[in-house]
Enzyme design. Sequence first.
Site, PDB file in Angstrom:
ATOM      1  CE  LYS A  22      48.053   0.636  19.166  1.00 52.56           C
ATOM      2  NZ  LYS A  22      47.679   1.590  20.233  1.00 52.56           N
ATOM      3  CG  ASN A  23      44.048   0.400  20.243  1.00 50.32           C
ATOM      4  OD1 ASN A  23      45.239   0.438  20.612  1.00 50.32           O
ATOM      5  ND2 ASN A  23      43.555   1.215  19.343  1.00 50.32           N
ATOM      6  CB  CYS A 116      51.514  11.365  21.591  1.00 49.11           C
ATOM      7  SG  CYS A 116      50.035  10.884  20.778  1.00 49.11           S
ATOM      8  NE  ARG A 121      46.042  10.011  22.910  1.00 43.53           N
ATOM      9  CZ  ARG A 121      46.499   8.823  22.480  1.00 43.53           C
ATOM     10  NH1 ARG A 121      47.657   8.725  21.907  1.00 43.53           N
ATOM     11  NH2 ARG A 121      45.771   7.737  22.686  1.00 43.53           N
ATOM     12  CG  ASP A 304      42.933   4.658  15.934  1.00 46.78           C
ATOM     13  OD1 ASP A 304      42.796   3.724  16.731  1.00 46.78           O
ATOM     14  OD2 ASP A 304      43.145   5.839  16.289  1.00 46.78           O
ATOM     15  NE  ARG A 395      53.324   3.282  20.545  1.00 47.49           N
ATOM     16  CZ  ARG A 395      52.236   4.034  20.488  1.00 47.49           C
ATOM     17  NH1 ARG A 395      52.236   5.141  19.749  1.00 47.49           N
ATOM     18  NH2 ARG A 395      51.145   3.720  21.155  1.00 47.49           N
TER      19      ARG A 395
HETATM   20  C1  EPZ Z   1      42.132   4.965  22.410  1.00 44.62           C
HETATM   21  O1  EPZ Z   1      42.883   6.079  22.867  1.00 44.62           O
HETATM   22  C2  EPZ Z   1      43.019   4.236  21.419  1.00 44.62           C
HETATM   23  N1  EPZ Z   1      44.238   3.758  22.095  1.00 44.62           N
HETATM   24  C3  EPZ Z   1      43.398   5.186  20.284  1.00 44.62           C
HETATM   25  O2  EPZ Z   1      44.179   4.453  19.348  1.00 44.62           O
HETATM   26  C4  EPZ Z   1      42.118   5.657  19.596  1.00 44.62           C
HETATM   27  O3  EPZ Z   1      42.438   6.588  18.593  1.00 44.62           O
HETATM   28  C5  EPZ Z   1      41.197   6.315  20.639  1.00 44.62           C
HETATM   29  O4  EPZ Z   1      40.948   5.405  21.724  1.00 44.62           O
HETATM   30  C6  EPZ Z   1      39.858   6.725  20.041  1.00 44.62           C
HETATM   31  O5  EPZ Z   1      39.220   5.609  19.514  1.00 44.62           O
HETATM   32  C7  EPZ Z   1      44.182   2.626  22.810  1.00 44.62           C
HETATM   33  O6  EPZ Z   1      43.140   2.000  22.936  1.00 44.62           O
HETATM   34  C8  EPZ Z   1      45.458   2.162  23.431  1.00 44.62           C
HETATM   35  P1  EPZ Z   1      40.013   8.563  24.123  1.00 44.62           P
HETATM   36  P2  EPZ Z   1      42.356   6.948  24.142  1.00 44.62           P
HETATM   37  O7  EPZ Z   1      40.219   8.631  25.578  1.00 44.62           O
HETATM   38  O8  EPZ Z   1      41.731   6.043  25.111  1.00 44.62           O
HETATM   39  C9  EPZ Z   1      39.722  13.221  24.880  1.00 44.62           C
HETATM   40  C10 EPZ Z   1      46.052   4.005  18.017  1.00 44.62           C
HETATM   41  O9  EPZ Z   1      46.539   4.552  17.030  1.00 44.62           O
HETATM   42  N2  EPZ Z   1      39.920  12.906  26.302  1.00 44.62           N
HETATM   43  O10 EPZ Z   1      38.776   7.905  23.578  1.00 44.62           O
HETATM   44  O11 EPZ Z   1      43.478   7.795  24.592  1.00 44.62           O
HETATM   45  C11 EPZ Z   1      41.005  12.978  24.083  1.00 44.62           C
HETATM   46  O12 EPZ Z   1      41.859  14.093  24.178  1.00 44.62           O
HETATM   47  C12 EPZ Z   1      45.550   4.843  19.170  1.00 44.62           C
HETATM   48  O13 EPZ Z   1      45.918   2.762  18.152  1.00 44.62           O
HETATM   49  C13 EPZ Z   1      39.807  13.942  27.238  1.00 44.62           C
HETATM   50  O14 EPZ Z   1      39.574  15.080  26.894  1.00 44.62           O
HETATM   51  O15 EPZ Z   1      41.254   7.844  23.424  1.00 44.62           O
HETATM   52  C14 EPZ Z   1      40.488  12.781  22.688  1.00 44.62           C
HETATM   53  O16 EPZ Z   1      40.250  14.046  22.098  1.00 44.62           O
HETATM   54  C15 EPZ Z   1      45.730   6.330  18.906  1.00 44.62           C
HETATM   55  N3  EPZ Z   1      39.999  13.642  28.548  1.00 44.62           N
HETATM   56  C16 EPZ Z   1      39.141  12.084  22.906  1.00 44.62           C
HETATM   57  O17 EPZ Z   1      38.793  12.309  24.281  1.00 44.62           O
HETATM   58  C17 EPZ Z   1      40.270  12.369  28.977  1.00 44.62           C
HETATM   59  O18 EPZ Z   1      40.414  12.158  30.202  1.00 44.62           O
HETATM   60  C18 EPZ Z   1      39.192  10.582  22.666  1.00 44.62           C
HETATM   61  O19 EPZ Z   1      40.170  10.038  23.523  1.00 44.62           O
HETATM   62  C19 EPZ Z   1      40.377  11.348  28.013  1.00 44.62           C
HETATM   63  C20 EPZ Z   1      40.190  11.632  26.682  1.00 44.62           C
END
Ligand code: EPZ
Length: 415
Positions: A22-23, A116, A121, A304, A395
């Site tokens: 998915k990712n 969410c 996020r 995850d 999802r």
């Molecule tokens: C991706 O989410 C994945 N989703 C998530 O998988 C996964 O848990 C996550 O990466 C971490 O590996 C997809 O790829 C579609 P991040 P993403 O930006 O990109 C903070 C699943 O279950 N942050 O690396 O949203 C954020 O709040 C999903 O498949 C900011 O502060 O993750 C978090 O604490 C869930 N500001 C941390 O960084 C920003 O602008 C990691 O988020 C962006 C992120």
Amino acid sequence: MSVILVQGYHSLKGELEIQGSKNAVLPMMAAAILHKGTTVLHHVPRIQDVFCMMGILESLGCVCRLEGHTLSIDARELTCCRIPEEGGKAMRSSIILLGALLGRCNEAFAHYPGGCSIGSRPIDLHLRALKELGAVIEEDDGVLHAASTGLSGTVIHLSYPSVGATENILLAAAGANGTTVLHGAAREPEVEVLCRMLGAMGVRIRGMGTELLEIQGEKTLGGGVFEVPGDRIVTGTYAAAVMAAGGRALFRRSSPRHLGCVLSTMKSMGAAIRIDQDGVEVSMEGRTRPWAVETGPYPGFPTDLQSLLMVLFAVGEGGGYLKETVFEGRFATAKELHKMGAAIIIEGKEAFVTGGQLRGACVRSCDLRGGAALVVAGLAADGETRITDCHHIDRGYEDICKDLQSLGAVIRRET
Ligand code: EPZ
């Protein structure tokens, strides 16, 4: 609304082909709009997030066709740059279309994605980086409007290796004038897959798989035919299922390299892991050994799979310790596991789990991976477990019931 019913105490045995990631597929679908023609993706998972992303691309003017697990995206007639509210909010990762639309049309409208259940996020890292590339971004009543007269390559430093922000930057820099140097990039396998796809489309990228990426923008990008890799989180989920229920299973189309420290953690907890050219075989006898894990960006332990570990500790012989460092709200499943008799104490980012017995109960899926963890808990619980709100699970998992049934689990869906 559908419910998943699981009977505990049936060991698992057999082999399974792991669905596409998915990712990985979502950013690959976003990359397809950078090419003014048709792009074909194989091994696409038939999951709700893919259907949602298809709907968004079609609302932008693309023609999407999913036949079996092959998706073709014709982006020739992409005329609209407004991400629809419903699709945009239904799936947070639609925000990576911002970068792709700026690369393609120099403009994009998106709704501020809702947080969410796993945390707030925010998208500040995305927006800051896109502004550094030259986009002007305004927000009005929750609607983001990004525009540019043409993005220009620059040097960007990410303060946190955000996966989504890295993907957004890659997709925007791909169509920018000149070279972008990105420090602090995420190193998740899905980012590397996107880099390789963009490379095949004509974008010169150096440092793939590292935290320092150099992207040479190209105005005209080619299409191509690409393969979505097996989903490492689905593999980890089903490996946890074998550890919880006992048994042995071979997971084909799964990449041991992408599973990083997950396999070594599972070995330390008592699983036997065998890797061959077909994939990864996991077997388990007896109960899991106690262990301590801290989640973190790749190659650290993936957040995850944190709730899956929580389940394994709860049914293990000595419990375990978890520290969640990525999302501040990712322990919600603990309260559902409490209903099954799990002994879990949450203190801020830490979870202290005592090993014991679980009993079947009626529980609610709070989020995608938490829901999958409840299914795995049901496999190791005494009696029947009913999991509601399992649309969350759909999802990211094509058919968790069919997959686990094929390994001998007594599990079914009731609408
Ligand atoms: C991706 O989410 C994945 N989703 C998530 O998988 C996964 O848990 C996550 O990466 C971490 O590996 C997809 O790829 C579609 P991040 P993403 O930006 O990109 C903070 C699943 O279950 N942050 O690396 O949203 C954020 O709040 C999903 O498949 C900011 O502060 O993750 C978090 O604490 C869930 N500001 C941390 O960084 C920003 O602008 C990691 O988020 C962006 C992120």
